[in-house]
Design a protein around this motif. Structure first.
Motif, PDB file in Angstrom:
ATOM      1  N   VAL A   1       1.072  -1.136  -0.140  1.00 49.34           N
ATOM      2  CA  VAL A   1      -0.429  -0.213  -0.013  1.00 49.34           C
ATOM      3  C   VAL A   1       0.498   1.207   0.252  1.00 49.34           C
ATOM      4  O   VAL A   1       1.131   2.330  -0.910  1.00 49.34           O
ATOM      5  CB  VAL A   1      -1.108  -0.237   1.037  1.00 49.34           C
ATOM      6  CG1 VAL A   1      -1.951   1.152   1.433  1.00 49.34           C
ATOM      7  CG2 VAL A   1      -1.911  -1.182   1.149  1.00 49.34           C
ATOM      8  N   ALA A   2       1.487   1.343   1.196  1.00 48.35           N
ATOM      9  CA  ALA A   2       1.829   2.280   1.143  1.00 48.35           C
ATOM     10  C   ALA A   2       3.297   3.181   0.298  1.00 48.35           C
ATOM     11  O   ALA A   2       3.670   3.965  -0.399  1.00 48.35           O
ATOM     12  CB  ALA A   2       3.174   2.845   2.567  1.00 48.35           C
ATOM     13  N   LYS A   3       4.448   2.038   0.163  1.00 46.05           N
ATOM     14  CA  LYS A   3       5.233   2.612  -0.554  1.00 46.05           C
ATOM     15  C   LYS A   3       5.181   1.828  -2.374  1.00 46.05           C
ATOM     16  O   LYS A   3       5.433   2.463  -3.232  1.00 46.05           O
ATOM     17  CB  LYS A   3       6.085   1.072  -0.238  1.00 46.05           C
ATOM     18  CG  LYS A   3       7.518   0.438  -1.361  1.00 46.05           C
ATOM     19  CD  LYS A   3       8.147  -0.034  -0.411  1.00 46.05           C
ATOM     20  CE  LYS A   3       9.726  -0.200  -0.623  1.00 46.05           C
ATOM     21  NZ  LYS A   3      10.473  -1.253  -0.248  1.00 46.05           N
ATOM     22  N   LYS A   4       3.884   1.128  -2.236  1.00 44.67           N
ATOM     23  CA  LYS A   4       3.058   1.249  -3.739  1.00 44.67           C
ATOM     24  C   LYS A   4       2.992   2.338  -4.473  1.00 44.67           C
ATOM     25  O   LYS A   4       3.174   2.968  -5.486  1.00 44.67           O
ATOM     26  CB  LYS A   4       2.152   0.323  -4.487  1.00 44.67           C
ATOM     27  CG  LYS A   4       1.876   0.007  -6.156  1.00 44.67           C
ATOM     28  CD  LYS A   4       0.803  -1.678  -5.663  1.00 44.67           C
ATOM     29  CE  LYS A   4      -0.285  -0.580  -5.028  1.00 44.67           C
ATOM     30  NZ  LYS A   4      -1.151  -1.561  -5.799  1.00 44.67           N
ATOM     31  N   ARG A   5       1.952   3.023  -3.465  1.00 44.30           N
ATOM     32  CA  ARG A   5       1.753   4.712  -4.041  1.00 44.30           C
ATOM     33  C   ARG A   5       3.102   5.757  -3.744  1.00 44.30           C
ATOM     34  O   ARG A   5       2.694   6.122  -4.996  1.00 44.30           O
ATOM     35  CB  ARG A   5       0.577   4.828  -2.739  1.00 44.30           C
ATOM     36  CG  ARG A   5      -0.648   4.355  -2.771  1.00 44.30           C
ATOM     37  CD  ARG A   5      -1.325   4.762  -1.663  1.00 44.30           C
ATOM     38  NE  ARG A   5      -2.411   4.636  -0.770  1.00 44.30           N
ATOM     39  CZ  ARG A   5      -3.305   4.080   0.264  1.00 44.30           C
ATOM     40  NH1 ARG A   5      -2.460   5.447   1.144  1.00 44.30           N
ATOM     41  NH2 ARG A   5      -3.939   3.804  -0.080  1.00 44.30           N
ATOM     42  N   LEU A   6       4.051   5.406  -3.168  1.00 48.15           N
ATOM     43  CA  LEU A   6       5.187   5.979  -3.219  1.00 48.15           C
ATOM     44  C   LEU A   6       5.779   6.162  -4.443  1.00 48.15           C
ATOM     45  O   LEU A   6       5.538   6.862  -5.009  1.00 48.15           O
ATOM     46  CB  LEU A   6       5.564   6.653  -1.693  1.00 48.15           C
ATOM     47  CG  LEU A   6       5.381   6.965  -1.246  1.00 48.15           C
ATOM     48  CD1 LEU A   6       6.773   5.977   0.434  1.00 48.15           C
ATOM     49  CD2 LEU A   6       5.186   7.874  -0.421  1.00 48.15           C
TER      50      LEU A   6
ATOM     51  N   ASN B   1       6.120   8.917  -7.409  1.00 47.63           N
ATOM     52  CA  ASN B   1       6.389   9.273  -8.106  1.00 47.63           C
ATOM     53  C   ASN B   1       7.436   8.988  -9.784  1.00 47.63           C
ATOM     54  O   ASN B   1       8.588   9.473  -9.622  1.00 47.63           O
ATOM     55  CB  ASN B   1       7.979   8.980  -7.143  1.00 47.63           C
ATOM     56  CG  ASN B   1       7.755  10.450  -6.153  1.00 47.63           C
ATOM     57  OD1 ASN B   1       7.644  11.490  -5.850  1.00 47.63           O
ATOM     58  ND2 ASN B   1       7.292   9.814  -4.981  1.00 47.63           N
ATOM     59  N   GLY B   2       6.169   7.921 -10.188  1.00 49.80           N
ATOM     60  CA  GLY B   2       6.649   7.793 -11.923  1.00 49.80           C
ATOM     61  C   GLY B   2       7.515   6.810 -12.089  1.00 49.80           C
ATOM     62  O   GLY B   2       8.055   7.010 -12.634  1.00 49.80           O
ATOM     63  N   ILE B   3       7.939   5.774 -10.931  1.00 51.38           N
ATOM     64  CA  ILE B   3       8.612   4.898 -10.973  1.00 51.38           C
ATOM     65  C   ILE B   3       7.394   3.303 -11.350  1.00 51.38           C
ATOM     66  O   ILE B   3       6.811   3.326 -11.321  1.00 51.38           O
ATOM     67  CB  ILE B   3       9.066   3.627  -9.666  1.00 51.38           C
ATOM     68  CG1 ILE B   3       9.348   5.473  -8.547  1.00 51.38           C
ATOM     69  CG2 ILE B   3      10.180   3.322  -9.655  1.00 51.38           C
ATOM     70  CD1 ILE B   3      11.373   6.550  -9.054  1.00 51.38           C
TER      71      ILE B   3
ATOM     72  N   ASP C   1      -1.544   4.457  -8.188  1.00 54.41           N
ATOM     73  CA  ASP C   1      -1.156   3.442  -8.010  1.00 54.41           C
ATOM     74  C   ASP C   1      -1.187   3.040  -9.921  1.00 54.41           C
ATOM     75  O   ASP C   1      -0.072   3.432 -10.521  1.00 54.41           O
ATOM     76  CB  ASP C   1      -2.619   2.728  -8.236  1.00 54.41           C
ATOM     77  CG  ASP C   1      -3.397   0.869  -8.142  1.00 54.41           C
ATOM     78  OD1 ASP C   1      -1.964   0.685  -7.802  1.00 54.41           O
ATOM     79  OD2 ASP C   1      -4.501   0.742  -7.930  1.00 54.41           O
ATOM     80  N   PHE C   2      -0.720   1.402 -10.216  1.00 52.97           N
ATOM     81  CA  PHE C   2      -0.424   1.017 -11.158  1.00 52.97           C
ATOM     82  C   PHE C   2      -1.271  -0.150 -12.370  1.00 52.97           C
ATOM     83  O   PHE C   2      -2.408  -0.239 -11.268  1.00 52.97           O
ATOM     84  CB  PHE C   2       0.844   0.041 -10.684  1.00 52.97           C
ATOM     85  CG  PHE C   2       1.998   0.216 -10.569  1.00 52.97           C
ATOM     86  CD1 PHE C   2       3.360   1.206 -11.061  1.00 52.97           C
ATOM     87  CD2 PHE C   2       2.582   0.453  -9.369  1.00 52.97           C
ATOM     88  CE1 PHE C   2       4.290   1.386 -10.771  1.00 52.97           C
ATOM     89  CE2 PHE C   2       3.555   1.333  -8.643  1.00 52.97           C
ATOM     90  CZ  PHE C   2       4.458   1.013  -9.728  1.00 52.97           C
TER      91      PHE C   2
END
Length: 70
Positions: free
Chosen positions: A6-11, A15-17, A40-41
Motif C-alpha cells: 500500500v504505502a510504498k506502492k503509492r509512493l 513519483n513515476g517509478i 497506483d499502477f
C-alpha cells in the motif's frame, strides 16, 4: 506486507517509478507492477516459481523467479 503493498506502492506510482516488484517469500510469487497512474499502477503481472520476467530497465535480461527465492 502492508507497507510494501500500500504505502510504498503509492509512493513509487506517485513519483513515476515505471516498475515495482514485490516478492512474496511465503507463496513464491513475484508481483510486477507497471505503468504508474496516479497513486497506483495500471498493470499487474504475477509470476510463479517457474516463471521468468524481463525488467523494464534491462529488457534483454531474463530473471528467473526461482533465482530470487531462498
Amino acid at each position: 506486507m502492508y507497507f510494501d503493498r500500500v504505502a510504498k506502492k503509492r509512493l513509487y506510482a506517485r513519483n513515476g517509478i515505471p516498475e515495482f516488484w514485490i516478492l512474496d517469500l511465503k507463496t513464491g510469487l513475484l508481483e510486477v507492477y507497471r505503468e504508474p497512474h496516479g497513486e497506483d499502477f495500471a498493470v499487474l503481472e504475477s509470476y510463479g516459481k517457474t516463471g521468468a520476467v524481463n525488467p523494464l530497465g534491462a529488457p534483454n535480461a531474463v530473471i528467473q523467479v526461482a533465482d530470487l527465492l531462498p
